[in-house]
Design an enzyme around this catalytic site. Structure first.
Site, PDB file in Angstrom:
ATOM      1  CD  GLU A   1      -2.707   1.178   2.562  1.00 24.01           C
ATOM      2  OE1 GLU A   1      -3.731   1.867   2.562  1.00 24.01           O
ATOM      3  OE2 GLU A   1      -2.322   0.514   3.554  1.00 24.01           O
TER       4      GLU A   1
ATOM      5  CE  LYS B   1      -7.563   1.534   3.484  1.00 21.42           C
ATOM      6  NZ  LYS B   1      -6.261   1.865   4.092  1.00 21.42           N
TER       7      LYS B   1
ATOM      8  CB  CYS C   1      -4.682  -1.506   4.101  1.00 25.12           C
ATOM      9  SG  CYS C   1      -3.797  -1.584   5.695  1.00 25.12           S
TER      10      CYS C   1
END
Length: 295
Positions: free
Chosen positions: A44, A117, A154
């Site tokens: 990331e 995300k 993540c």
């Protein structure tokens, strides 16, 4: 027929010099491609330090458009080496509108797709809500020449809903670029409990969906620019697991790693025949899942 995919993972310690980080990433990508990798997954926000330890408006200067300089940089590598690359970028969509965005680069250097995300944390040293607008592209796999990739990022890896929605739309592989580490004030036992919980939940996504999972974390220590904390010790431990949660590879928690792992995409078919979780889902009884909390 057996469908195997050689996946390359790059677990790297980053420094403040973004040019140096990208130089080493390019070196690693070339090495993995030379070892036969067809798909290469990066961590990331891999171009720089994990800047979310503090809230600083000047950091927005690091954001870039998509397409932009980074997609051109990694696109040229993908084209040169004939590999698919999963990148993770700080996207500038408009003035005051930024995302934490994974971009999948096809073998010809074009953009196969992107994912913004969706789950954005806001914890001490992980002040991501200051920087990132929650994604608005939904949970949709990205079709590539090496397979249908369910790319998440993540904090998304803690949510079974995200992985399930990817699986229900035909993802063949779940992929998580990641940046996570230890809080220095926690005891060693607590640190290990957190690392193992992180590992376990992703192995659970593999089992529950009958899919391989690839997670690539960063490694090493990054200081807190404000000096308010002792910084983050990223715990590495990047992993590739099979559709029954079995480890195909697990990286060290304290070393940089470049590794090619062979993943069977066709094995998921057999595992799902043994464990037909999708068949037995009670979709008629799940309406409450759309509520924040059920009183």
């Amino acid at each position: 027929m057996e469908k195997e995919l050689k996946v390359g993972i790059l677990q790297q310690h980053n420094v403040a010099d973004r040019t140096e980080n990208m130089r080493r990433l390019a070196e690693g990508i070339r090495q993995l491609a030379a070892e036969g990798a067809q798909l290469i997954v990066l961590q990331e926000l891999h171009n720089g330090l994990y800047f979310c330890q503090t809230e600083n408006v000047d950091v927005f200067d690091q954001a870039e458009p998509i397409p932009g300089p980074s997609t051109e940089f990694y696109g040229s590598l993908a084209r040169e080496l004939n590999v698919v690359i999963v990148t993770s970028l700080f996207e500038r969509r408009a003035a005051g509108l930024y995302h934490n965005t994974a971009v999948v680069i096809e073998r010809d250097g074009s953009i196969a797709g992107q994912y913004r995300k969706m789950h954005i944390p806001d914890d001490p040293a992980y002040y991501e809500k200051f920087y990132f607008t929650p994604g608005d592209l939904g949970f949709h796999p990205i079709q590539t020449s090496v397979g249908r990739l369910g790319v998440l990022v993540c904090w998304d890896q803690w949510y079974p809903e995200a992985s399930r929605l990817m699986a229900l739309q035909g993802a063949e592989l779940l992929i998580y670029p990641t940046a996570i580490g230890y809080e220095s004030s926690d005891t060693p036992d607590e640190q290990e409990r957190q690392r193992e919980a992180w590992t376990t939940v992703q192995r659970g996504h593999a089992v529950a969906n009958g899919l391989p999972v690839v997670t690539v974390n960063r490694v090493g220590h990054e200081t807190d620019p404000s000096g308010q904390t002792n910084g983050i010790q990223f715990w590495g431990s990047s992993m590739v697991v099979g559709p029954q949660g079995e480890f195909l590879y697990r990286a060290p928690k304290d070393e940089e790693t470049r590794q090619v792992v062979t993943v069977s995409l066709s094995r998921s078919e057999q595992v799902r025949r043994w464990w037909p979780f999708l068949r037995d889902r009670r979709i008629d009884a799940y309406s409450d899942i759309l509520r924040r909390f059920v009183d």
